[in-house]
Design an enzyme around this catalytic site. Structure first.
Site, PDB file in Angstrom:
ATOM      1  CD1 TRP A 122      -0.542   4.109  -3.323  1.00 33.07           C
ATOM      2  CD2 TRP A 122      -1.273   6.231  -4.134  1.00 33.07           C
ATOM      3  NE1 TRP A 122      -0.869   3.878  -4.773  1.00 33.07           N
ATOM      4  CE2 TRP A 122      -0.343   5.010  -5.273  1.00 33.07           C
ATOM      5  CE3 TRP A 122      -1.403   7.160  -4.937  1.00 33.07           C
ATOM      6  CZ2 TRP A 122      -0.340   5.457  -6.642  1.00 33.07           C
ATOM      7  CZ3 TRP A 122      -1.572   7.592  -6.166  1.00 33.07           C
ATOM      8  CH2 TRP A 122      -1.042   6.361  -6.802  1.00 33.07           C
ATOM      9  CG  ASN A 123      -6.094   5.664  -6.592  1.00 32.96           C
ATOM     10  OD1 ASN A 123      -6.520   6.029  -5.357  1.00 32.96           O
ATOM     11  ND2 ASN A 123      -5.963   5.852  -7.393  1.00 32.96           N
ATOM     12  CB  CYS A 179      -8.954   3.530 -11.425  1.00 38.86           C
ATOM     13  SG  CYS A 179     -10.235   4.153 -10.167  1.00 38.86           S
ATOM     14  N   GLY A 209      -7.051  -2.047  -6.035  1.00 35.79           N
ATOM     15  CA  GLY A 209      -5.639  -2.022  -6.343  1.00 35.79           C
ATOM     16  C   GLY A 209      -5.115  -2.479  -7.679  1.00 35.79           C
ATOM     17  CB  SER A 210      -1.683  -2.740  -8.756  1.00 36.62           C
ATOM     18  OG  SER A 210      -1.353  -4.030  -7.823  1.00 36.62           O
ATOM     19  CD  GLU A 225     -14.443  -1.374  -7.573  1.00 37.86           C
ATOM     20  OE1 GLU A 225     -13.736  -1.386  -9.018  1.00 37.86           O
ATOM     21  OE2 GLU A 225     -15.748  -1.616  -7.847  1.00 37.86           O
ATOM     22  CD  GLU A 284      -3.831   1.440 -13.824  1.00 31.46           C
ATOM     23  OE1 GLU A 284      -3.318   1.042 -13.393  1.00 31.46           O
ATOM     24  OE2 GLU A 284      -5.012   2.290 -13.881  1.00 31.46           O
ATOM     25  CE  LYS A 308      -0.864  -3.430   3.373  1.00 34.64           C
ATOM     26  NZ  LYS A 308      -0.501  -1.888   3.402  1.00 34.64           N
TER      27      LYS A 308
HETATM   28  P1  NAP Z   1      -1.271  -1.474  -5.630  1.00 33.46           P
HETATM   29  O1  NAP Z   1       0.207  -1.501  -4.937  1.00 33.46           O
HETATM   30  O2  NAP Z   1      -2.174  -2.717  -5.426  1.00 33.46           O
HETATM   31  O3  NAP Z   1      -1.821  -1.392  -3.974  1.00 33.46           O
HETATM   32  C1  NAP Z   1      -2.977  -0.979  -3.151  1.00 33.46           C
HETATM   33  C2  NAP Z   1      -3.516  -1.587  -1.643  1.00 33.46           C
HETATM   34  O4  NAP Z   1      -2.984  -3.006  -2.072  1.00 33.46           O
HETATM   35  C3  NAP Z   1      -2.094  -1.756  -0.900  1.00 33.46           C
HETATM   36  O5  NAP Z   1      -2.712  -1.399   0.549  1.00 33.46           O
HETATM   37  C4  NAP Z   1      -0.948  -2.107  -1.250  1.00 33.46           C
HETATM   38  O6  NAP Z   1      -0.334  -1.951   0.644  1.00 33.46           O
HETATM   39  C5  NAP Z   1      -1.639  -3.672  -1.038  1.00 33.46           C
HETATM   40  N1  NAP Z   1      -1.446  -4.481  -1.757  1.00 33.46           N
HETATM   41  C6  NAP Z   1       0.367  -4.587  -2.735  1.00 33.46           C
HETATM   42  N2  NAP Z   1      -0.133  -6.031  -2.714  1.00 33.46           N
HETATM   43  C7  NAP Z   1      -0.471  -6.307  -2.322  1.00 33.46           C
HETATM   44  C8  NAP Z   1       0.178  -7.855  -2.132  1.00 33.46           C
HETATM   45  N3  NAP Z   1       0.432  -8.881  -2.714  1.00 33.46           N
HETATM   46  N4  NAP Z   1      -1.235  -8.781  -1.397  1.00 33.46           N
HETATM   47  C9  NAP Z   1      -1.935  -7.624  -0.328  1.00 33.46           C
HETATM   48  N5  NAP Z   1      -2.048  -5.915  -0.390  1.00 33.46           N
HETATM   49  C10 NAP Z   1      -1.269  -6.189  -1.452  1.00 33.46           C
HETATM   50  O7  NAP Z   1      -2.286  -0.259  -5.834  1.00 33.46           O
HETATM   51  P2  NAP Z   1      -1.504   0.857  -5.535  1.00 33.46           P
HETATM   52  O8  NAP Z   1      -0.326   1.609  -6.851  1.00 33.46           O
HETATM   53  O9  NAP Z   1      -1.421   1.682  -4.652  1.00 33.46           O
HETATM   54  O10 NAP Z   1      -2.599   2.128  -6.372  1.00 33.46           O
HETATM   55  C11 NAP Z   1      -2.974   2.275  -7.950  1.00 33.46           C
HETATM   56  C12 NAP Z   1      -3.503   1.039  -8.362  1.00 33.46           C
HETATM   57  O11 NAP Z   1      -5.321   1.091  -7.901  1.00 33.46           O
HETATM   58  C13 NAP Z   1      -4.148   0.878  -9.912  1.00 33.46           C
HETATM   59  O12 NAP Z   1      -4.087   0.605 -10.854  1.00 33.46           O
HETATM   60  C14 NAP Z   1      -5.354   1.581 -10.183  1.00 33.46           C
HETATM   61  O13 NAP Z   1      -5.996   1.905 -11.304  1.00 33.46           O
HETATM   62  C15 NAP Z   1      -5.957   0.784  -9.056  1.00 33.46           C
HETATM   63  N6  NAP Z   1      -6.909   1.385  -8.296  1.00 33.46           N
HETATM   64  C16 NAP Z   1      -8.181   0.799  -8.882  1.00 33.46           C
HETATM   65  C17 NAP Z   1      -9.208   1.536  -8.593  1.00 33.46           C
HETATM   66  C18 NAP Z   1     -11.035   1.033  -9.143  1.00 33.46           C
HETATM   67  O14 NAP Z   1     -11.987   1.367  -8.236  1.00 33.46           O
HETATM   68  N7  NAP Z   1     -10.752  -0.061  -9.741  1.00 33.46           N
HETATM   69  C19 NAP Z   1      -9.689   2.595  -7.679  1.00 33.46           C
HETATM   70  C20 NAP Z   1      -8.065   3.338  -7.739  1.00 33.46           C
HETATM   71  C21 NAP Z   1      -6.964   2.464  -7.140  1.00 33.46           C
HETATM   72  P3  NAP Z   1       1.032  -1.818   0.537  1.00 33.46           P
HETATM   73  O15 NAP Z   1       0.851  -0.321   0.063  1.00 33.46           O
HETATM   74  O16 NAP Z   1       0.645  -2.230   1.748  1.00 33.46           O
HETATM   75  O17 NAP Z   1       2.014  -2.058  -1.067  1.00 33.46           O
END
Ligand code: NAP
Length: 454
Positions: free
Chosen positions: A130-131, A262, A206-207, A228, A359, A154
């Site tokens: 979402w960020n 991130c 994501g995470s 990522e 983080e 998704k």
């Molecule tokens: P997140 O909780 O991992 O969610 C990211 C996406 O993954 C969402 O669509 C989420 O769906 C889905 N998801 C979560 N758990 C899952 C699972 N077990 N299986 C399949 N899909 C799953 O991360 P966030 O809190 O939204 O984002 C923050 C993180 O993203 C931070 O760690 C940040 O550093 C990282 N990030 C990295 C980059 C990069 O380019 N490296 C860029 C931006 C952000 P739901 O919302 O339905 O849970």
């Protein structure tokens, strides 16, 4: 469970969406399969036209799209507008360069003619955060679609309005139905989708836990992934870079996107001889940031995206204090409706404590003293993450040391870390693998086919 759009500035429920039924998911998968069959044969000229049109729509609708992002996840309206503009830039970059990046390449061998060519893989599942609710998606979709793949999004559950808006942009731009589809789904349903034979590969931003989960399923299915993930980027300041601006730049680098990026600078490693002065100026700069309504143009930092994120951040700060850290400013939630957190500076977070290696996804900075460039490199690399690094020094020898010694996917010298469509973006270690953007990004989801003619 319904997918909910909640305004993080007020806690107000904006809209609820029912997740797709199994029958609806099946229809969308079948549509993706069929759409891929014709899209992969569509010439670059037509793909280019549609991608240029998507860029025009993004620019035309940027205020409206930005408002959806701000009300769903709390980033300031100005930064949301800039994000939509960047998506248009990304679309234009791939509209103009995709054909060149994917042109066949000859290699001299003992064949009479040998070359490699690039062909699309099929429907690609994109699991997105979402960020940066638009940019993360467009930086996947613009290259993937230009390469002839089709996209299945998704998106994070808290930004369904953005997710649906992106699908509308592609349809209005003239992409045939099924070339880009948004699937409103819960995270738990994603694995099954990835297991479907019609899905060729996946990308997740994501995470770490989400990355592990997708990688595990993709591994069992032998499907390619790009991940990522998170980061704890160092921001290194050496004596030659100390000027009247650097502390303000550092505070901006920490608090970009309300601190939820991130590649935001998260650990500040400052040379001993300038440390005291930097600390004083940095604390002033963090205190001066205005926290408030993200729709107000004077606001620097809006609310954090969800209640869970603000409480987790608060819990991390408390754990850091228990481990021996000192809070120089901030350190608390702002008593206010909405998910607001004070811009916070921590010192003395012990190396070896849990928080040191985590983080911090919000406006909380950790400051450290270093003896010299070598010491800074060692501390910078003492992290499970390896996404980006920003190093500030006028000394060319130090610049070389940082460029060669820091273990991250990108090192920015005398600049803050940012993504740019023309340069590869991604991480090492637990920040993930694979690259987005530039020529390497568009080649992640293609079949590099070797042709050998005798
Ligand atoms: P997140 O909780 O991992 O969610 C990211 C996406 O993954 C969402 O669509 C989420 O769906 C889905 N998801 C979560 N758990 C899952 C699972 N077990 N299986 C399949 N899909 C799953 O991360 P966030 O809190 O939204 O984002 C923050 C993180 O993203 C931070 O760690 C940040 O550093 C990282 N990030 C990295 C980059 C990069 O380019 N490296 C860029 C931006 C952000 P739901 O919302 O339905 O849970």
């Amino acid at each position: 469970m319904a997918i909910r759009s909640v305004n993080p500035a007020s806690g107000q429920l904006l809209k609820e969406y029912e997740p797709l039924t199994e029958a609806a998911i099946e229809r969308k998968l079948e549509l993706a399969r069929q759409a891929f069959h014709s899209w992969k044969q569509t010439p670059f000229s037509l793909r280019r036209e549609a991608m240029q049109k998507a860029a025009e729509i993004l620019e035309r609708d940027k205020q409206q799209l930005a408002t959806v992002a701000t009300t769903e996840m709390g980033k300031t309206l100005a930064s949301a507008v800039a994000e939509v503009e960047k998506c248009a830039l990304g679309c234009r970059y791939y509209a103009e360069n995709a054909e060149r990046h994917l042109a066949a390449e000859e290699t001299k061998t003992n064949a009479s003619h040998s070359y490699r060519m690039y062909q699309p893989l099929g429907p690609i599942l994109a699991v997105m955060p979402w960020n940066f609710p638009y940019w993360q998606v467009f930086r996947f979709a613009a290259p993937a679609l230009m390469a002839g793949n089709v996209g299945l999004l998704k998106h994070a559950s808290n930004v369904p309005g953005c997710a649906l808006a992106i699908e509308r942009v592609f349809l209005e731009a003239g992409f045939p139905e099924g070339v880009f589809q948004t699937l409103l789904l819960e995270a738990e349903r994603t694995g099954k989708l990835l297991e479907d034979d019609r899905v060729a590969a996946a990308t997740l931003t994501g995470s770490e836990p989400a990355g592990r989960s997708i990688a595990k399923i993709a591994g069992s299915q032998l499907k390619k992934t790009v991940l990522e993930l998170g980061g704890s980027d160092p921001f290194v300041v050496m004596p030659s870079a100390m000027d009247g601006e650097i502390a303000r730049t550092a505070a901006g680098a920490r608090c970009i996107n309300n601190g939820q990026s991130c590649i935001a600078a998260k650990r500040f490693l400052v040379a001993d001889s300038i440390y005291q002065e930097f600390e004083r100026q940095f604390v002033e700069a963090m205190k001066a940031l205005r926290v408030g309504d993200p729709m107000d143009p004077k606001t620097d930092i809006g609310p954090l995206a969800t209640e869970k994120i603000v409480s987790e951040l608060d819990e991390q700060v408390k754990r850091a204090k228990t481990a021996g850290a000192t809070v120089l400013t901030g350190g608390k939630r702002i008593p206010h409706s909405g998910n607001y957190y004070e811009p916070t500076v921590l010192t003395g977070v012990p190396r070896g404590s849990d928080v040191f290696y985590e983080e911090l996804f919000g406006p909380v900075a950790m400051l450290f003293r270093v003896r010299d460039a070598q010491d800074a490199i060692e501390l910078a690399n003492d992290s499970p993450f390896g996404l980006g690094a920003s190093v500030w020094t006028r000394d060319e020898r130090e610049q070389e040391l940082f460029i060669n010694g820091i273990e991250t996917g990108q090192v920015f010298v005398n600049a803050t870390v940012a993504s740019d469509p023309r340069m590869p973006f991604g991480g090492v270690k637990r920040s993930g693998y694979g690259r987005e953007l530039a020529d390497i990004g568009i080649r992640e989801f293609v079949n590099t086919k070797t042709i050998w003619i005798r």
